[in-house]
Design a protein around this motif. Sequence first.
Motif, PDB file in Angstrom:
ATOM      1  N   TYR A  66       0.838  -1.201   0.000  1.00 37.54           N
ATOM      2  CA  TYR A  66       0.000   0.000   0.000  1.00 37.54           C
ATOM      3  C   TYR A  66       0.873   1.251   0.000  1.00 37.54           C
ATOM      4  O   TYR A  66       1.964   1.261   0.568  1.00 37.54           O
ATOM      5  N   SER A  67       0.362   2.298  -0.624  1.00 39.84           N
ATOM      6  CA  SER A  67       1.045   3.591  -0.610  1.00 39.84           C
ATOM      7  C   SER A  67       0.556   4.371   0.610  1.00 39.84           C
ATOM      8  O   SER A  67      -0.656   4.519   0.804  1.00 39.84           O
ATOM      9  N   VAL A  68       1.484   4.849   1.429  1.00 39.37           N
ATOM     10  CA  VAL A  68       1.117   5.524   2.682  1.00 39.37           C
ATOM     11  C   VAL A  68       1.771   6.906   2.732  1.00 39.37           C
ATOM     12  O   VAL A  68       2.958   7.053   2.462  1.00 39.37           O
ATOM     13  N   GLU A  69       0.972   7.898   3.104  1.00 38.92           N
ATOM     14  CA  GLU A  69       1.492   9.258   3.204  1.00 38.92           C
ATOM     15  C   GLU A  69       0.941   9.911   4.466  1.00 38.92           C
ATOM     16  O   GLU A  69      -0.242   9.793   4.774  1.00 38.92           O
ATOM     17  N   GLU A  70       1.818  10.574   5.201  1.00 43.31           N
ATOM     18  CA  GLU A  70       1.387  11.364   6.352  1.00 43.31           C
ATOM     19  C   GLU A  70       1.169  12.786   5.864  1.00 43.31           C
ATOM     20  O   GLU A  70       2.090  13.416   5.335  1.00 43.31           O
ATOM     21  N   VAL A  71      -0.049  13.281   6.015  1.00 45.06           N
ATOM     22  CA  VAL A  71      -0.428  14.570   5.421  1.00 45.06           C
ATOM     23  C   VAL A  71      -0.786  15.569   6.522  1.00 45.06           C
ATOM     24  O   VAL A  71      -1.652  15.298   7.362  1.00 45.06           O
ATOM     25  N   ASN A  72      -0.133  16.725   6.523  1.00 44.97           N
ATOM     26  CA  ASN A  72      -0.519  17.794   7.436  1.00 44.97           C
ATOM     27  C   ASN A  72      -1.824  18.418   6.948  1.00 44.97           C
ATOM     28  O   ASN A  72      -2.019  18.596   5.737  1.00 44.97           O
ATOM     29  N   VAL A  73      -2.703  18.744   7.896  1.00 42.98           N
ATOM     30  CA  VAL A  73      -4.003  19.307   7.528  1.00 42.98           C
ATOM     31  C   VAL A  73      -4.181  20.671   8.192  1.00 42.98           C
ATOM     32  O   VAL A  73      -3.455  21.027   9.114  1.00 42.98           O
ATOM     33  N   SER A  74      -5.170  21.419   7.726  1.00 43.82           N
ATOM     34  CA  SER A  74      -5.396  22.781   8.235  1.00 43.82           C
ATOM     35  C   SER A  74      -6.086  22.764   9.596  1.00 43.82           C
ATOM     36  O   SER A  74      -6.114  23.780  10.291  1.00 43.82           O
ATOM     37  N   TYR A  75      -6.650  21.633   9.978  1.00 42.34           N
ATOM     38  CA  TYR A  75      -7.421  21.535  11.219  1.00 42.34           C
ATOM     39  C   TYR A  75      -6.507  21.138  12.380  1.00 42.34           C
ATOM     40  O   TYR A  75      -5.821  20.119  12.320  1.00 42.34           O
ATOM     41  N   GLU A  76      -6.493  21.955  13.420  1.00 41.25           N
ATOM     42  CA  GLU A  76      -5.828  21.557  14.662  1.00 41.25           C
ATOM     43  C   GLU A  76      -6.590  22.167  15.826  1.00 41.25           C
ATOM     44  O   GLU A  76      -6.595  23.377  16.020  1.00 41.25           O
ATOM     45  N   PHE A  77      -7.231  21.298  16.597  1.00 40.25           N
ATOM     46  CA  PHE A  77      -7.922  21.741  17.808  1.00 40.25           C
ATOM     47  C   PHE A  77      -7.203  21.157  19.026  1.00 40.25           C
ATOM     48  O   PHE A  77      -6.637  21.885  19.825  1.00 40.25           O
ATOM     49  N   GLN A  78      -7.152  19.831  19.120  1.00 42.70           N
ATOM     50  CA  GLN A  78      -6.291  19.226  20.135  1.00 42.70           C
ATOM     51  C   GLN A  78      -4.845  19.467  19.723  1.00 42.70           C
ATOM     52  O   GLN A  78      -4.493  19.315  18.549  1.00 42.70           O
ATOM     53  N   ARG A  79      -4.004  19.858  20.652  1.00 40.70           N
ATOM     54  CA  ARG A  79      -2.603  20.136  20.329  1.00 40.70           C
ATOM     55  C   ARG A  79      -1.940  18.911  19.706  1.00 40.70           C
ATOM     56  O   ARG A  79      -2.121  17.798  20.178  1.00 40.70           O
ATOM     57  N   ASN A  80      -1.181  19.137  18.643  1.00 39.68           N
ATOM     58  CA  ASN A  80      -0.434  18.116  17.891  1.00 39.68           C
ATOM     59  C   ASN A  80      -1.311  17.229  17.003  1.00 39.68           C
ATOM     60  O   ASN A  80      -0.788  16.397  16.263  1.00 39.68           O
ATOM     61  N   ALA A  81      -2.633  17.401  17.067  1.00 41.28           N
ATOM     62  CA  ALA A  81      -3.532  16.595  16.223  1.00 41.28           C
ATOM     63  C   ALA A  81      -3.809  17.350  14.931  1.00 41.28           C
ATOM     64  O   ALA A  81      -4.879  17.917  14.732  1.00 41.28           O
ATOM     65  N   ASN A  82      -2.802  17.381  14.068  1.00 39.63           N
ATOM     66  CA  ASN A  82      -2.916  18.179  12.839  1.00 39.63           C
ATOM     67  C   ASN A  82      -2.401  17.439  11.613  1.00 39.63           C
ATOM     68  O   ASN A  82      -1.970  18.050  10.639  1.00 39.63           O
ATOM     69  N   SER A  83      -2.425  16.111  11.664  1.00 40.35           N
ATOM     70  CA  SER A  83      -2.033  15.338  10.483  1.00 40.35           C
ATOM     71  C   SER A  83      -2.843  14.057  10.415  1.00 40.35           C
ATOM     72  O   SER A  83      -3.394  13.586  11.414  1.00 40.35           O
ATOM     73  N   MET A  84      -2.950  13.531   9.207  1.00 43.38           N
ATOM     74  CA  MET A  84      -3.693  12.301   8.974  1.00 43.38           C
ATOM     75  C   MET A  84      -2.821  11.314   8.201  1.00 43.38           C
ATOM     76  O   MET A  84      -1.799  11.696   7.615  1.00 43.38           O
TER      77      MET A  84
END
Length: 234
Positions: A210-228
Motif C-alpha cells: 500500500y502507498s502511505v502518506e502522512e499529510v498535514n491538515v489545516s485543522y488543529e484543535f487538540q494540540r499536535n492533532a494536525n495530520s492524517m
Amino acid sequence: MHRIEQGLKLDIDRIVFIGRTFEEYLDMFSLSVESLKGKKILDCPSGACSFTAIGNKLGLDITACDIAYYHSAEELKNKGLQDVEHAMEHMQKAKSNYIWDYFKDVEELKKHRLSALSDCSNDMRESSERYIAVTLPTLPFADAEFDILLSAHFLFMYADRLDYEFHIETLKELLRVTKEEIRIFPLVDLEGKRYEHLEKFIGYLTDNGYSVEEVNVSYEFQRNANSMLKIVKG
C-alpha cells in the motif's frame, strides 16, 4: 470501543456520543465536496458526527457505522446532550490542551457539538438505513464496497485501551471493504502524543504493497492533532 460479541448492544453508559461537523471533516481529512462526488464513502466509526447527514443532503453517497447505533436515535440524542455538557465542563479545566483558533471559545465549541448531534440524530430517524451498527474489528460489508473510508478519532486516540493487534485487525477489515483509499485522523493519542506504534503500523502497510502518506491538515484543535494518514490501495 470495546470488543463485545457481535450483535449485542454495548451498554449505553459506556458510549460517549459526541461528534464533529461536516465542515470539520472536510478540514480534518483535506477534502472538498467536489472531490467526494461520485464516490461511495464510509465513515467508520462515525459517532454523533454530522458528516453523513449533511453530506447526503449535498448529493454525496455516505454510510455511517458505529457500535453506538445498536441504540435508538432518541436514546443516543439524550445521551449525546449529557455527554456534550460533561465534555464542556472538562474542557473549561483543560483549555490549555487545545488551540483556540478553529473555535474561539468553549461556548462556540459547544454550539458545533450540539449542531452535529442534532443533524446526526435527526438523520438517523429520517434515514436509518444509512446508520449501521457494527462491532470492530468486524464490518458487515462486501469486499471493496466503498471507494473511500474515513476514520476519525478512534484508532490511534485510544492506544491505551486498544492494543496494536486490535489496530492491525481493524486495519485489515477497513482495507477489505475499501476500493481506493483510507484516511485516518489524527495520529496522536488522547494526551496529544504521537501513536507509539505508528512507524510499525506504516511499515505493515508498505510491506503489503500500500502507498502511505502522512499529510498535514489545516485543522488543529487538540494540540499536535494536525495530520492524517492517507493509505492508497493499488
